[in-house]
Design a protein around this motif. Sequence first.
Motif, PDB file in Angstrom:
ATOM      1  N   ASP A   3     -20.246 -20.375  61.387  1.00 43.69           N
ATOM      2  CA  ASP A   3     -20.115 -21.610  60.625  1.00 43.69           C
ATOM      3  C   ASP A   3     -20.575 -21.316  59.199  1.00 43.69           C
ATOM      4  O   ASP A   3     -21.774 -21.096  58.972  1.00 43.69           O
ATOM      5  CB  ASP A   3     -20.970 -22.696  61.277  1.00 43.69           C
ATOM      6  N   PRO A   4     -19.657 -21.294  58.226  1.00 50.10           N
ATOM      7  CA  PRO A   4     -20.032 -20.938  56.860  1.00 50.10           C
ATOM      8  C   PRO A   4     -21.133 -21.807  56.265  1.00 50.10           C
ATOM      9  O   PRO A   4     -21.991 -21.312  55.536  1.00 50.10           O
ATOM     10  CB  PRO A   4     -18.727 -21.093  56.072  1.00 50.10           C
ATOM     11  N   THR A   5     -21.140 -23.098  56.584  1.00 56.66           N
ATOM     12  CA  THR A   5     -22.164 -23.984  56.036  1.00 56.66           C
ATOM     13  C   THR A   5     -23.539 -23.630  56.600  1.00 56.66           C
ATOM     14  O   THR A   5     -24.506 -23.474  55.851  1.00 56.66           O
ATOM     15  CB  THR A   5     -21.814 -25.458  56.316  1.00 56.66           C
ATOM     16  N   SER A   6     -23.635 -23.486  57.922  1.00 56.64           N
ATOM     17  CA  SER A   6     -24.911 -23.099  58.534  1.00 56.64           C
ATOM     18  C   SER A   6     -25.368 -21.739  58.028  1.00 56.64           C
ATOM     19  O   SER A   6     -26.556 -21.540  57.749  1.00 56.64           O
ATOM     20  CB  SER A   6     -24.783 -23.064  60.061  1.00 56.64           C
ATOM     21  N   ASP A   7     -24.428 -20.803  57.894  1.00 52.20           N
ATOM     22  CA  ASP A   7     -24.761 -19.473  57.376  1.00 52.20           C
ATOM     23  C   ASP A   7     -25.289 -19.553  55.947  1.00 52.20           C
ATOM     24  O   ASP A   7     -26.235 -18.858  55.579  1.00 52.20           O
ATOM     25  CB  ASP A   7     -23.544 -18.547  57.418  1.00 52.20           C
ATOM     26  N   LEU A  69     -14.454 -28.793  53.471  1.00 52.28           N
ATOM     27  CA  LEU A  69     -14.476 -28.346  52.073  1.00 52.28           C
ATOM     28  C   LEU A  69     -15.743 -27.549  51.790  1.00 52.28           C
ATOM     29  O   LEU A  69     -15.693 -26.482  51.168  1.00 52.28           O
ATOM     30  CB  LEU A  69     -14.388 -29.535  51.120  1.00 52.28           C
ATOM     31  N   PHE A  70     -16.886 -28.033  52.268  1.00 52.34           N
ATOM     32  CA  PHE A  70     -18.133 -27.320  52.011  1.00 52.34           C
ATOM     33  C   PHE A  70     -18.121 -25.953  52.688  1.00 52.34           C
ATOM     34  O   PHE A  70     -18.670 -24.989  52.143  1.00 52.34           O
ATOM     35  CB  PHE A  70     -19.356 -28.132  52.442  1.00 52.34           C
ATOM     36  N   ASP A  71     -17.489 -25.842  53.854  1.00 51.13           N
ATOM     37  CA  ASP A  71     -17.331 -24.525  54.484  1.00 51.13           C
ATOM     38  C   ASP A  71     -16.617 -23.568  53.535  1.00 51.13           C
ATOM     39  O   ASP A  71     -17.004 -22.407  53.396  1.00 51.13           O
ATOM     40  CB  ASP A  71     -16.531 -24.630  55.789  1.00 51.13           C
ATOM     41  N   ARG A  72     -15.575 -24.055  52.878  1.00 52.31           N
ATOM     42  CA  ARG A  72     -14.830 -23.208  51.923  1.00 52.31           C
ATOM     43  C   ARG A  72     -15.662 -22.892  50.691  1.00 52.31           C
ATOM     44  O   ARG A  72     -15.618 -21.776  50.172  1.00 52.31           O
ATOM     45  CB  ARG A  72     -13.511 -23.871  51.556  1.00 52.31           C
ATOM     46  N   LEU A  73     -16.445 -23.861  50.225  1.00 47.34           N
ATOM     47  CA  LEU A  73     -17.336 -23.608  49.088  1.00 47.34           C
ATOM     48  C   LEU A  73     -18.374 -22.553  49.462  1.00 47.34           C
ATOM     49  O   LEU A  73     -18.626 -21.608  48.707  1.00 47.34           O
ATOM     50  CB  LEU A  73     -18.045 -24.894  48.655  1.00 47.34           C
ATOM     51  N   ALA A  74     -18.970 -22.703  50.648  1.00 49.03           N
ATOM     52  CA  ALA A  74     -20.023 -21.791  51.099  1.00 49.03           C
ATOM     53  C   ALA A  74     -19.500 -20.380  51.320  1.00 49.03           C
ATOM     54  O   ALA A  74     -20.224 -19.407  51.104  1.00 49.03           O
ATOM     55  CB  ALA A  74     -20.663 -22.325  52.377  1.00 49.03           C
ATOM     56  N   SER A  75     -18.245 -20.262  51.732  1.00 46.92           N
ATOM     57  CA  SER A  75     -17.673 -18.936  51.979  1.00 46.92           C
ATOM     58  C   SER A  75     -17.040 -18.334  50.732  1.00 46.92           C
ATOM     59  O   SER A  75     -16.585 -17.199  50.757  1.00 46.92           O
ATOM     60  CB  SER A  75     -16.641 -19.006  53.111  1.00 46.92           C
ATOM     61  N   GLY A  76     -17.017 -19.115  49.645  1.00 49.44           N
ATOM     62  CA  GLY A  76     -16.492 -18.594  48.382  1.00 49.44           C
ATOM     63  C   GLY A  76     -14.987 -18.665  48.236  1.00 49.44           C
ATOM     64  O   GLY A  76     -14.425 -18.108  47.295  1.00 49.44           O
ATOM     65  N   THR A  77     -14.311 -19.387  49.126  1.00 43.58           N
ATOM     66  CA  THR A  77     -12.853 -19.479  49.024  1.00 43.58           C
ATOM     67  C   THR A  77     -12.387 -20.675  48.192  1.00 43.58           C
ATOM     68  O   THR A  77     -11.203 -20.776  47.891  1.00 43.58           O
ATOM     69  CB  THR A  77     -12.195 -19.531  50.419  1.00 43.58           C
ATOM     70  N   MET A  81     -16.839 -25.848  40.862  1.00 41.97           N
ATOM     71  CA  MET A  81     -16.550 -26.617  39.644  1.00 41.97           C
ATOM     72  C   MET A  81     -15.184 -27.287  39.747  1.00 41.97           C
ATOM     73  O   MET A  81     -15.031 -28.453  39.384  1.00 41.97           O
ATOM     74  CB  MET A  81     -16.612 -25.714  38.414  1.00 41.97           C
ATOM     75  N   ALA A  82     -14.201 -26.570  40.259  1.00 39.67           N
ATOM     76  CA  ALA A  82     -12.871 -27.153  40.421  1.00 39.67           C
ATOM     77  C   ALA A  82     -12.917 -28.319  41.408  1.00 39.67           C
ATOM     78  O   ALA A  82     -12.281 -29.356  41.178  1.00 39.67           O
ATOM     79  CB  ALA A  82     -11.882 -26.087  40.892  1.00 39.67           C
ATOM     80  N   ALA A  83     -13.686 -28.168  42.489  1.00 39.22           N
ATOM     81  CA  ALA A  83     -13.812 -29.245  43.472  1.00 39.22           C
ATOM     82  C   ALA A  83     -14.464 -30.474  42.838  1.00 39.22           C
ATOM     83  O   ALA A  83     -14.049 -31.606  43.081  1.00 39.22           O
ATOM     84  CB  ALA A  83     -14.614 -28.769  44.681  1.00 39.22           C
ATOM     85  N   ALA A  84     -15.481 -30.257  42.010  1.00 34.41           N
ATOM     86  CA  ALA A  84     -16.146 -31.377  41.335  1.00 34.41           C
ATOM     87  C   ALA A  84     -15.194 -32.067  40.366  1.00 34.41           C
ATOM     88  O   ALA A  84     -15.144 -33.304  40.302  1.00 34.41           O
ATOM     89  CB  ALA A  84     -17.392 -30.892  40.613  1.00 34.41           C
ATOM     90  N   LEU A  85     -14.420 -31.288  39.627  1.00 34.13           N
ATOM     91  CA  LEU A  85     -13.468 -31.875  38.676  1.00 34.13           C
ATOM     92  C   LEU A  85     -12.370 -32.662  39.388  1.00 34.13           C
ATOM     93  O   LEU A  85     -11.870 -33.645  38.854  1.00 34.13           O
ATOM     94  CB  LEU A  85     -12.861 -30.788  37.795  1.00 34.13           C
TER      95      LEU A  85
END
Length: 100
Positions: A3-7, A69-77, A81-85
Amino acid sequence: MSDPTSDFFAGLARRGREPMLQRTSGTLRFDLADGGEVEHWYVTIRKGDLTIARGEDEADCVVVADKELFDRLASGTTNAMAAALRGVVAPTGDLELIIQ
Protein backbone atom coordinates in the motif's frame (compact mmCIF):
# COMPACT_ATOMS: atom_id res chain seq x y z
CA MET A 1 0.27 -6.35 -1.85
CA SER A 2 2.00 -3.11 -0.91
CA ASP A 3 0.00 0.00 0.00
CA PRO A 4 1.87 3.12 -1.19
CA THR A 5 0.18 5.38 1.37
CA SER A 6 1.00 3.12 4.34
CA ASP A 7 4.54 2.68 2.99
CA PHE A 8 4.93 6.47 2.69
CA PHE A 9 3.90 7.15 6.28
CA ALA A 10 5.91 4.17 7.58
CA GLY A 11 8.95 5.62 5.81
CA LEU A 12 8.41 8.97 7.53
CA ALA A 13 8.11 7.22 10.88
CA ARG A 14 11.34 5.29 10.28
CA ARG A 15 13.20 8.53 9.57
CA GLY A 16 12.23 9.89 12.95
CA ARG A 17 14.14 13.07 12.21
CA GLU A 18 14.24 15.20 9.08
CA PRO A 19 17.17 17.67 9.25
CA MET A 20 15.61 19.92 6.58
CA LEU A 21 12.71 20.55 8.99
CA GLN A 22 14.85 21.47 12.01
CA ARG A 23 13.23 24.92 12.18
CA THR A 24 9.70 23.61 11.66
CA SER A 25 7.06 22.62 14.20
CA GLY A 26 3.40 21.84 13.60
CA THR A 27 0.84 19.17 12.89
CA LEU A 28 -0.66 17.85 9.67
CA ARG A 29 -3.64 15.57 9.22
CA PHE A 30 -4.27 13.71 5.98
CA ASP A 31 -7.93 12.73 5.45
CA LEU A 32 -7.97 10.17 2.64
CA ALA A 33 -11.34 9.08 1.26
CA ASP A 34 -11.52 5.42 0.23
CA GLY A 35 -15.03 4.50 -0.85
CA GLY A 36 -17.28 5.13 2.14
CA GLU A 37 -14.36 5.19 4.59
CA VAL A 38 -11.86 7.92 5.47
CA GLU A 39 -8.32 7.12 6.61
CA HIS A 40 -6.77 9.69 8.94
CA TRP A 41 -2.99 10.02 9.16
CA TYR A 42 -1.55 12.48 11.69
CA VAL A 43 1.98 13.86 11.37
CA THR A 44 3.63 15.85 14.14
CA ILE A 45 6.79 17.82 13.41
CA ARG A 46 8.78 19.18 16.36
CA LYS A 47 11.90 20.96 15.15
CA GLY A 48 12.55 18.20 12.65
CA ASP A 49 11.45 15.26 14.79
CA LEU A 50 8.64 13.35 13.06
CA THR A 51 5.90 11.36 14.74
CA ILE A 52 3.26 9.52 12.72
CA ALA A 53 -0.07 8.31 14.12
CA ARG A 54 -3.58 7.50 13.01
CA GLY A 55 -6.15 9.93 14.30
CA GLU A 56 -8.64 12.71 13.75
CA ASP A 57 -7.17 15.27 16.14
CA GLU A 58 -7.17 18.96 15.24
CA ALA A 59 -4.15 19.89 13.10
CA ASP A 60 -2.43 23.06 11.92
CA CYS A 61 -2.85 21.88 8.31
CA VAL A 62 -5.39 19.40 6.97
CA VAL A 63 -5.06 17.77 3.55
CA VAL A 64 -8.16 16.15 2.04
CA ALA A 65 -7.71 13.83 -0.94
CA ASP A 66 -8.90 10.62 -2.50
CA LYS A 67 -6.92 7.61 -1.21
CA GLU A 68 -6.25 6.34 -4.74
CA LEU A 69 -4.81 9.73 -5.70
CA PHE A 70 -2.68 9.85 -2.55
CA ASP A 71 -1.35 6.37 -3.39
CA ARG A 72 -0.13 7.83 -6.70
CA LEU A 73 1.33 10.88 -4.97
CA ALA A 74 3.11 8.68 -2.41
CA SER A 75 4.54 6.41 -5.11
CA GLY A 76 5.70 9.37 -7.20
CA THR A 77 3.50 8.67 -10.22
CA THR A 78 1.45 11.87 -9.76
CA ASN A 79 2.82 15.36 -9.18
CA ALA A 80 1.58 16.98 -5.95
CA MET A 81 1.70 20.54 -7.29
CA ALA A 82 -0.25 19.57 -10.40
CA ALA A 83 -2.84 17.79 -8.23
CA ALA A 84 -3.19 20.89 -6.04
CA LEU A 85 -3.59 23.15 -9.08
CA ARG A 86 -6.30 20.82 -10.44
CA GLY A 87 -8.07 21.09 -7.07
CA VAL A 88 -8.03 17.33 -6.39
CA VAL A 89 -5.94 17.83 -3.24
CA ALA A 90 -7.40 20.33 -0.80
CA PRO A 91 -5.03 21.61 1.90
CA THR A 92 -6.39 24.03 4.51
CA GLY A 93 -4.81 25.80 7.45
CA ASP A 94 -1.09 26.51 7.70
CA LEU A 95 -0.09 25.84 4.10
CA GLU A 96 3.59 26.51 4.86
CA LEU A 97 3.68 23.13 6.63
CA ILE A 98 2.56 21.21 3.56
CA ILE A 99 4.93 23.15 1.32
CA GLN A 100 7.88 22.27 3.50
